[in-house]
Design a protein around this motif. Sequence first.
Motif, PDB file in Angstrom:
ATOM      1  N   LEU A 178     -44.278 -16.339 -13.113  1.00  0.00           N
ATOM      2  CA  LEU A 178     -45.421 -17.261 -13.039  1.00  0.00           C
ATOM      3  C   LEU A 178     -45.414 -18.334 -14.137  1.00  0.00           C
ATOM      4  N   THR A 237     -43.387 -21.648 -13.696  1.00  0.00           N
ATOM      5  CA  THR A 237     -43.882 -22.738 -12.846  1.00  0.00           C
ATOM      6  C   THR A 237     -44.664 -23.771 -13.642  1.00  0.00           C
ATOM      7  N   ARG A 272     -39.693 -27.317 -11.681  1.00  0.00           N
ATOM      8  CA  ARG A 272     -40.910 -26.524 -11.451  1.00  0.00           C
ATOM      9  C   ARG A 272     -41.017 -26.069  -9.995  1.00  0.00           C
ATOM     10  N   THR A 308     -41.183 -22.247  -8.742  1.00  0.00           N
ATOM     11  CA  THR A 308     -42.290 -21.818  -7.881  1.00  0.00           C
ATOM     12  C   THR A 308     -41.761 -21.075  -6.656  1.00  0.00           C
ATOM     13  N   LEU A 328     -40.977 -17.603  -7.641  1.00  0.00           N
ATOM     14  CA  LEU A 328     -42.204 -16.802  -7.693  1.00  0.00           C
ATOM     15  C   LEU A 328     -42.614 -16.355  -6.302  1.00  0.00           C
TER      16      LEU A 328
END
Length: 504
Positions: A367, A370, A472, A476, A479
């Motif tokens: 997390l 990100t 990023r 993400t 994730l």
Amino acid sequence: MENTQNHLDIHGKPYNRITVMLLILFATFAGILMQTSLGTALPTLMKEFDINLSTAQQATTWFLLANGVMIPLTAYLATRISTRILHVGAYGLLAIGIGLTALTPANHSSWIIFLVGRVLAAIAVGVMMPLMQIVILNMFNLKERATALGLGGLVIGMGPAIGPTLSGWILDQNHVVLGVTISNSWRTIFVLPLIVVLIAFVLSPFVMKDVIPNKSVKLDVLSLFLSVIGFGLFLLGFTNVATAGWTDFMNVILPIVAGIVLLAIFVIRQLKLKVPFLDIRVFKVKDFTIPTLTVIMVAMAMYGVEMMLPTYLQNVHGLTPLNSGLTLLGGALMMGIVSPIAGILYNKVGVKRLALVGLSIVAIGTLPFTFLSATTPTHIITVLYAVRMMGVALTMMPLTTRAMAALPTELSTHATAANNTMRQVSTSIVVALLTSVTQNIMNTHAPAEALKAADPIKYGAQTLTASMDGFRVAFTMGLAFAVIGFIMALFVTNQPQDKKEKTK
């Protein structure tokens, strides 16, 4: 483990399981090290060969693809060919592939030679990796397999994890090999694995034993063609996204669709064949399928960060290859520490609890990635990466062990091939996908070239922003894979108690 001396190969001859196991572990580690060893070297390769990020990343994506498409063939090879001969051949091919890559001239036109060497090495590793698991399943009983596969998981997990750090150290140092000083060249990355593989190649005729039962099976050439071309086209489409964009029909959409069609035909054919090339009927067993799919999510989450982080650290933070590699060292050490522990915990707490805890750790550790910026301290990244890898280590091999336990030993070759094929192809796809997406976002958000002359400072700032946007998004997606994996782990079941008791 039980006495290692009193075990017989398929010819009725005694052999030592420990020596066989050590040879396989060391040789396979050297091969798997090649998967991610170029992670910290990508900026160097981009400069040396005059290529962009997506092209340089082909050194990894095509390695993973060739790795993946070879794995289904391993089920046939392991059944048809002597275990000893198969290992000798794999080690020899790996040595040729590594040597060719290391000797490639550093110019733009020679990049294809570099990739050919990578593909040859990947073909060998594609045989070695599932073969290691098949050999373990045939050498050890149910009670011992969790520990033995845990050691195998240490190799499979730690090889890719330690690769970027080792490469970074090599690229920042001069080295003396056999009395000869070698400069900090990217070529040196291949020296240590090549030495290990050559030693394994020499020892394997004497140490390796025929432990996998053989029988005469006809190779279904059409199935081989469908799997290789299908997977190849599918990945090619994702790889082309970086330069062509998502809407390009000829370079992106057509290869992906054609790949899906060929793979669908492949699946239908396997269901109709009396002796399938790859017995995908193993996926009819729920306790095999769910852990396997969950492993895929773990692998995609791991590679989603692991393959992009070294480039982020070097291009955004300006770190040297060594320092970017050291940032990832904590994760590699965590894999080494936790993987054997996970094998022990498998029999004590059950795979479901391990999987849920592990994937929770992966998601929580991912997390913060990100929200990374150009000024995020590297020590924070080091800690977060180590946390993620602890979660991966708790999850990967226990889930694989559970999947294998759901099927009888006689199906181990096809089950192992199916499990590894799914994992390797999915990771090759995720590397190509994330690289393509990152490069595409960087290209889309990049400032106009005219700004470079008009306002260099503003141009640099906007270029950095475009790079961070791309990274990023990649993190993400990593994730998202971890979250999906956690949801799937809710449906994993522990090994039934009656099976556990039989192993005692």
